[in-house]
Design a protein around this motif. Structure first.
Motif, PDB file in Angstrom:
ATOM      1  N   GLU A  52       0.834  -1.207   0.000  1.00  0.00           N
ATOM      2  CA  GLU A  52       0.000   0.000   0.000  1.00  0.00           C
ATOM      3  C   GLU A  52       0.867   1.255   0.000  1.00  0.00           C
ATOM      4  O   GLU A  52       0.570   2.231  -0.717  1.00  0.00           O
ATOM      5  CB  GLU A  52      -0.925   0.015   1.219  1.00  0.00           C
ATOM      6  N   ILE A  53       1.931   1.226   0.802  1.00  0.00           N
ATOM      7  CA  ILE A  53       2.842   2.382   0.847  1.00  0.00           C
ATOM      8  C   ILE A  53       3.460   2.613  -0.524  1.00  0.00           C
ATOM      9  O   ILE A  53       3.509   3.738  -1.030  1.00  0.00           O
ATOM     10  CB  ILE A  53       3.943   2.162   1.902  1.00  0.00           C
ATOM     11  N   LYS A  54       3.908   1.530  -1.146  1.00  0.00           N
ATOM     12  CA  LYS A  54       4.561   1.617  -2.451  1.00  0.00           C
ATOM     13  C   LYS A  54       3.599   2.146  -3.513  1.00  0.00           C
ATOM     14  O   LYS A  54       3.957   3.008  -4.321  1.00  0.00           O
ATOM     15  CB  LYS A  54       5.064   0.225  -2.849  1.00  0.00           C
ATOM     16  N   SER A  55       2.383   1.662  -3.486  1.00  0.00           N
ATOM     17  CA  SER A  55       1.405   2.098  -4.487  1.00  0.00           C
ATOM     18  C   SER A  55       0.944   3.538  -4.252  1.00  0.00           C
ATOM     19  O   SER A  55       0.497   4.206  -5.184  1.00  0.00           O
ATOM     20  CB  SER A  55       0.189   1.156  -4.485  1.00  0.00           C
ATOM     21  N   THR A  56       1.074   4.005  -3.031  1.00  0.00           N
ATOM     22  CA  THR A  56       0.624   5.358  -2.703  1.00  0.00           C
ATOM     23  C   THR A  56       1.683   6.408  -2.998  1.00  0.00           C
ATOM     24  O   THR A  56       1.380   7.478  -3.542  1.00  0.00           O
ATOM     25  CB  THR A  56       0.219   5.459  -1.213  1.00  0.00           C
ATOM     26  N   VAL A  57       2.944   6.120  -2.636  1.00  0.00           N
ATOM     27  CA  VAL A  57       3.990   7.150  -2.766  1.00  0.00           C
ATOM     28  C   VAL A  57       5.091   6.800  -3.752  1.00  0.00           C
ATOM     29  O   VAL A  57       5.961   7.631  -4.020  1.00  0.00           O
ATOM     30  CB  VAL A  57       4.627   7.448  -1.391  1.00  0.00           C
ATOM     31  N   GLY A  58       5.085   5.574  -4.275  1.00  0.00           N
ATOM     32  CA  GLY A  58       6.151   5.193  -5.194  1.00  0.00           C
ATOM     33  C   GLY A  58       7.488   5.121  -4.483  1.00  0.00           C
ATOM     34  O   GLY A  58       7.603   4.502  -3.430  1.00  0.00           O
ATOM     35  N   ASP A  59       8.493   5.796  -5.034  1.00  0.00           N
ATOM     36  CA  ASP A  59       9.839   5.730  -4.464  1.00  0.00           C
ATOM     37  C   ASP A  59      10.164   6.891  -3.526  1.00  0.00           C
ATOM     38  O   ASP A  59      11.237   6.918  -2.929  1.00  0.00           O
ATOM     39  CB  ASP A  59      10.882   5.706  -5.591  1.00  0.00           C
ATOM     40  N   ARG A  60       9.261   7.839  -3.419  1.00  0.00           N
ATOM     41  CA  ARG A  60       9.555   8.965  -2.519  1.00  0.00           C
ATOM     42  C   ARG A  60       9.201   8.608  -1.071  1.00  0.00           C
ATOM     43  O   ARG A  60       8.501   7.630  -0.801  1.00  0.00           O
ATOM     44  CB  ARG A  60       8.819  10.229  -2.958  1.00  0.00           C
ATOM     45  N   THR A  61       9.669   9.430  -0.157  1.00  0.00           N
ATOM     46  CA  THR A  61       9.455   9.193   1.267  1.00  0.00           C
ATOM     47  C   THR A  61       8.006   9.496   1.658  1.00  0.00           C
ATOM     48  O   THR A  61       7.423  10.478   1.191  1.00  0.00           O
ATOM     49  CB  THR A  61      10.402  10.083   2.105  1.00  0.00           C
ATOM     50  N   VAL A  62       7.453   8.662   2.511  1.00  0.00           N
ATOM     51  CA  VAL A  62       6.095   8.881   3.008  1.00  0.00           C
ATOM     52  C   VAL A  62       6.010  10.213   3.751  1.00  0.00           C
ATOM     53  O   VAL A  62       6.874  10.542   4.562  1.00  0.00           O
ATOM     54  CB  VAL A  62       5.671   7.745   3.970  1.00  0.00           C
ATOM     55  N   GLU A  63       4.963  10.976   3.463  1.00  0.00           N
ATOM     56  CA  GLU A  63       4.704  12.222   4.163  1.00  0.00           C
ATOM     57  C   GLU A  63       3.360  12.125   4.876  1.00  0.00           C
ATOM     58  O   GLU A  63       2.547  11.229   4.593  1.00  0.00           O
ATOM     59  CB  GLU A  63       4.699  13.396   3.177  1.00  0.00           C
ATOM     60  N   GLU A  64       3.114  13.061   5.767  1.00  0.00           N
ATOM     61  CA  GLU A  64       1.888  13.015   6.573  1.00  0.00           C
ATOM     62  C   GLU A  64       0.637  13.029   5.710  1.00  0.00           C
ATOM     63  O   GLU A  64      -0.338  12.330   5.990  1.00  0.00           O
ATOM     64  CB  GLU A  64       1.857  14.198   7.548  1.00  0.00           C
ATOM     65  N   LYS A  65       0.647  13.822   4.666  1.00  0.00           N
ATOM     66  CA  LYS A  65      -0.537  13.933   3.819  1.00  0.00           C
ATOM     67  C   LYS A  65      -0.868  12.605   3.137  1.00  0.00           C
ATOM     68  O   LYS A  65      -2.024  12.347   2.780  1.00  0.00           O
ATOM     69  CB  LYS A  65      -0.331  15.017   2.765  1.00  0.00           C
ATOM     70  N   ASP A  66       0.130  11.744   2.964  1.00  0.00           N
ATOM     71  CA  ASP A  66      -0.090  10.452   2.316  1.00  0.00           C
ATOM     72  C   ASP A  66      -0.910   9.502   3.176  1.00  0.00           C
ATOM     73  O   ASP A  66      -1.625   8.645   2.662  1.00  0.00           O
ATOM     74  CB  ASP A  66       1.249   9.783   1.978  1.00  0.00           C
ATOM     75  N   VAL A  67      -0.785   9.668   4.485  1.00  0.00           N
ATOM     76  CA  VAL A  67      -1.448   8.752   5.413  1.00  0.00           C
ATOM     77  C   VAL A  67      -2.963   8.746   5.206  1.00  0.00           C
ATOM     78  O   VAL A  67      -3.623   7.723   5.382  1.00  0.00           O
ATOM     79  CB  VAL A  67      -1.094   9.133   6.870  1.00  0.00           C
ATOM     80  N   GLU A  68      -3.512   9.896   4.822  1.00  0.00           N
ATOM     81  CA  GLU A  68      -4.959   9.997   4.615  1.00  0.00           C
ATOM     82  C   GLU A  68      -5.446   9.026   3.549  1.00  0.00           C
ATOM     83  O   GLU A  68      -6.615   8.625   3.552  1.00  0.00           O
ATOM     84  CB  GLU A  68      -5.326  11.437   4.221  1.00  0.00           C
ATOM     85  N   ASN A  69      -4.574   8.658   2.625  1.00  0.00           N
ATOM     86  CA  ASN A  69      -4.952   7.752   1.531  1.00  0.00           C
ATOM     87  C   ASN A  69      -4.587   6.294   1.798  1.00  0.00           C
ATOM     88  O   ASN A  69      -4.797   5.439   0.938  1.00  0.00           O
ATOM     89  CB  ASN A  69      -4.284   8.215   0.231  1.00  0.00           C
ATOM     90  N   MET A  70      -4.017   6.021   2.964  1.00  0.00           N
ATOM     91  CA  MET A  70      -3.592   4.656   3.282  1.00  0.00           C
ATOM     92  C   MET A  70      -4.591   4.004   4.226  1.00  0.00           C
ATOM     93  O   MET A  70      -4.430   4.008   5.444  1.00  0.00           O
ATOM     94  CB  MET A  70      -2.182   4.677   3.911  1.00  0.00           C
ATOM     95  N   LYS A  71      -5.621   3.429   3.651  1.00  0.00           N
ATOM     96  CA  LYS A  71      -6.711   2.858   4.449  1.00  0.00           C
ATOM     97  C   LYS A  71      -6.277   1.600   5.204  1.00  0.00           C
ATOM     98  O   LYS A  71      -6.778   1.329   6.303  1.00  0.00           O
ATOM     99  CB  LYS A  71      -7.911   2.530   3.540  1.00  0.00           C
ATOM    100  N   TYR A  72      -5.360   0.855   4.620  1.00  0.00           N
ATOM    101  CA  TYR A  72      -4.908  -0.359   5.314  1.00  0.00           C
ATOM    102  C   TYR A  72      -4.036   0.010   6.510  1.00  0.00           C
ATOM    103  O   TYR A  72      -4.144  -0.608   7.579  1.00  0.00           O
ATOM    104  CB  TYR A  72      -4.148  -1.269   4.357  1.00  0.00           C
TER     105      TYR A  72
END
Length: 432
Positions: free
Chosen positions: A261-281
């Motif tokens: 899920e992390i990989k599909s959401t952010v690709g190769d960049r570092t996870v940021e706080e705003k990304d968490v909103e889209n990570m339902k798992y």
């Protein structure tokens, strides 16, 4: 128990009645041991204050000025820096120890750094941070429950403990007061070099108007309020992360699914706080960790501010309410397979729970009602971001290899793992 009337709740419906339907009546706090009053400055903290004007002033200031969603977002750069430091510390420790790291120690240090910056507005060197951390731990150990909490007649026999508490308080005041003085001078001299220090919780306290009193908080009271801010969010968050990583090690399929899920959401960049909103798992995993492993077995004690009834029983004024959280979050009447760690119960919508308990009590790891933990939003931001970064950067496996995880817990201010979790980590993309 001793001189206290104590009622232990482990039923969801009764908790809802007590803290939501009759929230004002059960928003009191018990009489405290004089040792505790040393550190709370006679109940001048959000958690310990008597329900009333003083409590409202302290809590309103904390929530509006530090823990609102907009204010929390303003500190995102501090969290980002702390996450980078966390990853660097894990890499260094793994390199020095054959890939093995301590989860709780590193998670705790990262959260502690964030809260120190938020509290005082300045960046401290590692030696100062470790010194502050030692003082914090000494305070928590000193505040462990004792038998004279329930039998005041025995207090004369605890003179050594009280003397020790006074020594710890003296150390606390001597180490934290200089930061308070430095901050006060910097704010009065905006043209100085210190004027670049970012906004902090301490800034909101200097001229705080507390209903029912005419003076601003004293230095001792400021120390108590700052310590509460730091203590309240450090061990609780770190403990949740330790249990979370333990479950991901025990359930490698869940860890793999989260990484995907992390990989599909952010690709190769570092996870940021705003990304968490889209990570339902990720959100489902965190919620399941909080259900299965709440930071404490019991909420902070509530007390009845007036005589009332609960579940049809008469409750006298001053009666203490203790809530046994596993009795609710593992109740087979309201959860399917409650003993199983299963994020899918939230992810695919089989079950759900409002963790504030407003609509219905099913899990209340942060409490419920008027005295719900004000740091709920901040804590969940930290947990989601740290877990995402730790899984994005490393694959977590058992140490020793192929060993079973011991999920028994023990109480050390929070409920930590009986055997502190050690894990072998491998950087993602490392094929060795």
């Amino acid at each position: 128990m001793g001189t206290r009337t104590i009622i232990i709740l482990s039923d969801a419906m009764l908790c809802h009645e007590a803290f939501i339907e009759k929230g004002a009546i059960f928003a009191g706090r018990p009489r405290e041991n004089p040792t505790r009053n040393i550190f709370s400055c006679n109940k001048f903290t959000v958690n310990s204050a008597v329900y009333g004007l003083e409590w409202r002033s302290l809590r309103r200031n904390l929530v509006q000025n530090m823990l609102s969603s907009s204010r929390i977002k303003e500190f995102h750069s501090i969290r980002s820096q702390a996450m980078d430091k966390l990853i660097d510390r894990l890499r260094a420790e793994a390199k020095a120890n054959g890939g093995v790291v301590s989860v709780l120690k590193n998670a705790r240090f990262a959260v502690f750094c964030i809260l120190l910056r938020m509290c005082f507005g300045i960046e401290m060197d590692e030696e100062t941070i470790e010194k502050m951390d030692l003082i914090t731990k000494n305070v928590l150990i000193t505040l462990d429950p004792r038998i004279d909490d329930f039998l005041p007649i025995l207090r004369p026999f605890f003179g050594k403990q009280r003397k020790r508490a006074l020594q710890v308080r003296k150390q606390q005041l001597e180490n934290i007061t200089p930061f308070i003085q430095q901050r006060r001078v910097a704010l009065r001299n905006p043209g100085s070099n210190n004027s670049a220090m970012r906004f902090s919780y301490l800034d909101t306290l200097f001229d705080l108007k507390v209903e029912g009193r005419n003076s601003a908080p004293s230095n001792s009271e400021l120390v108590s309020l700052c310590s509460e801010f730091i203590n309240g969010g450090t061990d609780t968050t770190a403990t949740v992360l330790e249990w979370g990583i333990a479950q991901l090690i025990h359930n490698p399929n869940i860890q793999s699914k989260l990484f995907d899920e992390i990989k599909s959401t952010v690709g190769d960049r570092t996870v940021e706080e705003k990304d968490v909103e889209n990570m339902k798992y990720l959100q489902a995993i965190v919620k399941e960790v909080l259900r299965k492993h709440p930071p404490t077995y019991f909420l902070l004690t509530h007390a009845a501010t007036e005589a009332t009834t609960l579940g049809g029983f008469n409750i006298p004024i001053g009666a203490n309410l203790e809530v046994f959280l596993p009795g609710i979050s593992e109740d087979p009447k309201i959860w399917s397979n409650p003993e199983k760690f299963d994020p899918d119960r939230f992810y695919i919508g089989k079950e759900d729970a409002d963790i504030t308990g407003v609509t219905m009590v099913k899990m209340i790891p942060f409490g419920a009602g008027r005295r719900i933990c004000p740091g709920l939003t901040m804590a969940t931001v930290h947990i989601h971001l740290m877990l995402a970064r730790m899984v994005q950067e490393f694959e977590w496996t058992a140490y020793p290899p192929n060993s079973d995880i011991d999920f028994s817990g023990k109480f050390e201010f929070t409920v930590v793992m009986s055997n502190t979790l050690k894990s072998r980590i491998k950087p993602r993309g490392d094929t060795r």
